[in-house]
Design a protein around this motif. Structure first.
Motif, PDB file in Angstrom:
ATOM      1  N   ASN A   1      -1.655 -21.258  -7.109  1.00 55.44           N
ATOM      2  CA  ASN A   1      -2.214 -22.611  -7.137  1.00 55.44           C
ATOM      3  C   ASN A   1      -2.676 -23.124  -5.770  1.00 55.44           C
ATOM      4  O   ASN A   1      -2.792 -24.335  -5.576  1.00 55.44           O
ATOM      5  N   ALA A   2      -2.911 -22.220  -4.823  1.00 57.82           N
ATOM      6  CA  ALA A   2      -3.447 -22.637  -3.523  1.00 57.82           C
ATOM      7  C   ALA A   2      -4.866 -23.179  -3.723  1.00 57.82           C
ATOM      8  O   ALA A   2      -5.587 -22.777  -4.631  1.00 57.82           O
ATOM      9  N   VAL A   3      -5.276 -24.105  -2.851  1.00 62.03           N
ATOM     10  CA  VAL A   3      -6.604 -24.711  -2.929  1.00 62.03           C
ATOM     11  C   VAL A   3      -7.320 -24.439  -1.612  1.00 62.03           C
ATOM     12  O   VAL A   3      -6.762 -24.638  -0.530  1.00 62.03           O
ATOM     13  N   PHE A   4      -8.590 -24.002  -1.719  1.00 60.77           N
ATOM     14  CA  PHE A   4      -9.400 -23.701  -0.545  1.00 60.77           C
ATOM     15  C   PHE A   4     -10.736 -24.416  -0.679  1.00 60.77           C
ATOM     16  O   PHE A   4     -11.195 -24.713  -1.786  1.00 60.77           O
ATOM     17  N   THR A   5     -11.365 -24.667   0.463  1.00 64.30           N
ATOM     18  CA  THR A   5     -12.705 -25.249   0.431  1.00 64.30           C
ATOM     19  C   THR A   5     -13.724 -24.127   0.365  1.00 64.30           C
ATOM     20  O   THR A   5     -13.429 -22.975   0.727  1.00 64.30           O
ATOM     21  N   GLU A   6     -14.919 -24.457  -0.101  1.00 65.93           N
ATOM     22  CA  GLU A   6     -15.987 -23.462  -0.174  1.00 65.93           C
ATOM     23  C   GLU A   6     -16.285 -22.959   1.229  1.00 65.93           C
ATOM     24  O   GLU A   6     -16.267 -23.721   2.190  1.00 65.93           O
ATOM     25  N   CYS A   7     -16.484 -21.678   1.388  1.00 63.91           N
ATOM     26  CA  CYS A   7     -16.755 -20.978   2.650  1.00 63.91           C
ATOM     27  C   CYS A   7     -15.514 -20.782   3.520  1.00 63.91           C
ATOM     28  O   CYS A   7     -15.596 -20.196   4.593  1.00 63.91           O
ATOM     29  N   GLU A   8     -14.368 -21.297   3.100  1.00 66.57           N
ATOM     30  CA  GLU A   8     -13.137 -21.063   3.843  1.00 66.57           C
ATOM     31  C   GLU A   8     -12.708 -19.619   3.617  1.00 66.57           C
ATOM     32  O   GLU A   8     -12.836 -19.067   2.521  1.00 66.57           O
ATOM     33  N   SER A   9     -12.195 -18.971   4.646  1.00 65.38           N
ATOM     34  CA  SER A   9     -11.734 -17.606   4.528  1.00 65.38           C
ATOM     35  C   SER A   9     -10.400 -17.584   3.778  1.00 65.38           C
ATOM     36  O   SER A   9      -9.480 -18.331   4.107  1.00 65.38           O
ATOM     37  N   VAL A  10     -10.332 -16.730   2.753  1.00 61.61           N
ATOM     38  CA  VAL A  10      -9.118 -16.594   1.959  1.00 61.61           C
ATOM     39  C   VAL A  10      -8.531 -15.208   2.232  1.00 61.61           C
ATOM     40  O   VAL A  10      -9.214 -14.197   2.065  1.00 61.61           O
ATOM     41  N   SER A  11      -7.289 -15.201   2.672  1.00 61.24           N
ATOM     42  CA  SER A  11      -6.607 -13.927   2.952  1.00 61.24           C
ATOM     43  C   SER A  11      -5.847 -13.478   1.720  1.00 61.24           C
ATOM     44  O   SER A  11      -5.166 -14.260   1.071  1.00 61.24           O
ATOM     45  N   PHE A  12      -5.967 -12.183   1.421  1.00 59.16           N
ATOM     46  CA  PHE A  12      -5.253 -11.564   0.313  1.00 59.16           C
ATOM     47  C   PHE A  12      -4.289 -10.527   0.896  1.00 59.16           C
ATOM     48  O   PHE A  12      -4.699  -9.658   1.660  1.00 59.16           O
ATOM     49  N   ILE A  13      -3.019 -10.653   0.550  1.00 61.04           N
ATOM     50  CA  ILE A  13      -2.007  -9.704   1.026  1.00 61.04           C
ATOM     51  C   ILE A  13      -1.145  -9.323  -0.171  1.00 61.04           C
ATOM     52  O   ILE A  13      -0.712 -10.183  -0.941  1.00 61.04           O
ATOM     53  N   GLY A  14      -0.919  -8.036  -0.317  1.00 61.28           N
ATOM     54  CA  GLY A  14      -0.109  -7.577  -1.436  1.00 61.28           C
ATOM     55  C   GLY A  14       0.561  -6.250  -1.139  1.00 61.28           C
ATOM     56  O   GLY A  14       0.295  -5.598  -0.126  1.00 61.28           O
ATOM     57  N   SER A  15       1.425  -5.854  -2.048  1.00 59.61           N
ATOM     58  CA  SER A  15       2.119  -4.579  -1.933  1.00 59.61           C
ATOM     59  C   SER A  15       2.479  -4.116  -3.342  1.00 59.61           C
ATOM     60  O   SER A  15       2.363  -4.872  -4.306  1.00 59.61           O
ATOM     61  N   ALA A  16       2.919  -2.883  -3.420  1.00 55.78           N
ATOM     62  CA  ALA A  16       3.350  -2.346  -4.720  1.00 55.78           C
ATOM     63  C   ALA A  16       4.495  -1.374  -4.507  1.00 55.78           C
ATOM     64  O   ALA A  16       4.544  -0.654  -3.502  1.00 55.78           O
ATOM     65  N   TYR A  17       5.411  -1.383  -5.473  1.00 61.53           N
ATOM     66  CA  TYR A  17       6.580  -0.511  -5.426  1.00 61.53           C
ATOM     67  C   TYR A  17       6.681   0.240  -6.742  1.00 61.53           C
ATOM     68  O   TYR A  17       6.506  -0.328  -7.815  1.00 61.53           O
ATOM     69  N   ASP A  18       6.963   1.529  -6.645  1.00 64.10           N
ATOM     70  CA  ASP A  18       7.123   2.368  -7.824  1.00 64.10           C
ATOM     71  C   ASP A  18       8.544   2.936  -7.821  1.00 64.10           C
ATOM     72  O   ASP A  18       9.020   3.408  -6.777  1.00 64.10           O
ATOM     73  N   SER A  19       9.218   2.898  -8.973  1.00 62.42           N
ATOM     74  CA  SER A  19      10.609   3.361  -9.029  1.00 62.42           C
ATOM     75  C   SER A  19      10.739   4.846  -8.701  1.00 62.42           C
ATOM     76  O   SER A  19      11.786   5.298  -8.264  1.00 62.42           O
ATOM     77  N   GLU A  20       9.665   5.619  -8.900  1.00 60.35           N
ATOM     78  CA  GLU A  20       9.716   7.047  -8.597  1.00 60.35           C
ATOM     79  C   GLU A  20       9.304   7.358  -7.169  1.00 60.35           C
ATOM     80  O   GLU A  20       9.893   8.197  -6.506  1.00 60.35           O
ATOM     81  N   ASP A  21       8.260   6.646  -6.680  1.00 61.24           N
ATOM     82  CA  ASP A  21       7.675   6.979  -5.382  1.00 61.24           C
ATOM     83  C   ASP A  21       8.019   5.995  -4.275  1.00 61.24           C
ATOM     84  O   ASP A  21       7.644   6.206  -3.131  1.00 61.24           O
ATOM     85  N   GLY A  22       8.680   4.892  -4.602  1.00 61.70           N
ATOM     86  CA  GLY A  22       9.004   3.886  -3.592  1.00 61.70           C
ATOM     87  C   GLY A  22       7.795   3.035  -3.271  1.00 61.70           C
ATOM     88  O   GLY A  22       6.922   2.799  -4.112  1.00 61.70           O
ATOM     89  N   GLU A  23       7.725   2.561  -2.024  1.00 58.17           N
ATOM     90  CA  GLU A  23       6.618   1.714  -1.569  1.00 58.17           C
ATOM     91  C   GLU A  23       5.320   2.521  -1.628  1.00 58.17           C
ATOM     92  O   GLU A  23       5.244   3.625  -1.090  1.00 58.17           O
ATOM     93  N   LEU A  24       4.305   1.958  -2.286  1.00 59.79           N
ATOM     94  CA  LEU A  24       3.031   2.671  -2.427  1.00 59.79           C
ATOM     95  C   LEU A  24       2.142   2.425  -1.213  1.00 59.79           C
ATOM     96  O   LEU A  24       2.157   1.343  -0.615  1.00 59.79           O
ATOM     97  N   SER A  25       1.333   3.425  -0.870  1.00 65.47           N
ATOM     98  CA  SER A  25       0.426   3.308   0.277  1.00 65.47           C
ATOM     99  C   SER A  25      -0.703   2.345  -0.052  1.00 65.47           C
ATOM    100  O   SER A  25      -1.010   2.078  -1.218  1.00 65.47           O
TER     101      SER A  25
END
Length: 180
Positions: free
Chosen positions: A122-146
């Motif tokens: 629910n973050a709100v940004f203005t038009e032309c504002e830079s939006v940063s995307f940060i994420g990660s993923a974890y797998d029970s077999e392989d651990g932290e995914l690249s």
């Protein structure tokens, strides 16, 4: 010379009768499963044994990985391998009875879990504002995914708008107005 063999107190010479009800012998579970262990035991007089008179031992490759007391308990997160569950009962005369089952734990075949750290819900940004995307993923077999394993799909107002970003993080300053 004549001889006779006899026993005094014969009712105490029989060890407790022990029965594992769960898990069934040769059962297969995954690392993600909760496993119910339950059993019962009776002494030679038919009296049910309970509490500390019952001891469970869970082992793999000869190594004890858990000990519990009582008629039942639940265990989860056992790692991959072949296991033995043994239930031992001791009666008031110190006699022991046992039952055991063998079971297997397979690898948990669940999908990876993705987590989006930014932007926050629910973050709100203005038009032309830079939006940063940060994420990660974890797998029970392989651990932290690249980061090569992560693919981002952006949709605006329910329509896929941009779907070719990969990696743990990126920024966009060309997003159209709308609900993402």
């Amino acid at each position: 010379i004549a001889s006779v063999t006899f026993v005094v107190g014969a009712e105490w010479t029989n060890p407790p009768t022990v029965c594992i009800i769960k898990p069934l012998c040769e059962s297969t579970f995954t690392e993600c499963d909760k496993i119910d262990f339950s059993g019962s035991a009776y002494d030679s007089e038919g009296i049910k044994l309970t509490g500390d008179a019952l001891t469970w031992t869970i082992s793999t490759n000869g190594e004890v990985v858990d000990r519990e007391t009582g008629a039942s308990f639940t265990r989860e997160n056992l790692p991959y391998g072949k296991y033995t569950a043994e239930l031992t009962a001791i009666d008031t005369n110190g006699l022991l009875g046992t039952d055991s089952v063998f079971f297997t734990i397979d690898v948990c075949d669940s999908p990876p879990k993705a987590t989006i750290s930014r932007p926050s819900r629910n973050a709100v940004f203005t038009e032309c504002e830079s939006v940063s995307f940060i994420g990660s993923a974890y797998d029970s077999e392989d651990g932290e995914l690249s980061e090569d394993s992560l693919e981002w799909t952006l949709s605006v107002n329910g329509d896929v708008w941009y779907d070719s970003e990969t990696g743990n993080d990126f920024s966009r300053d060309d997003l159209e107005p709308g609900n993402y």
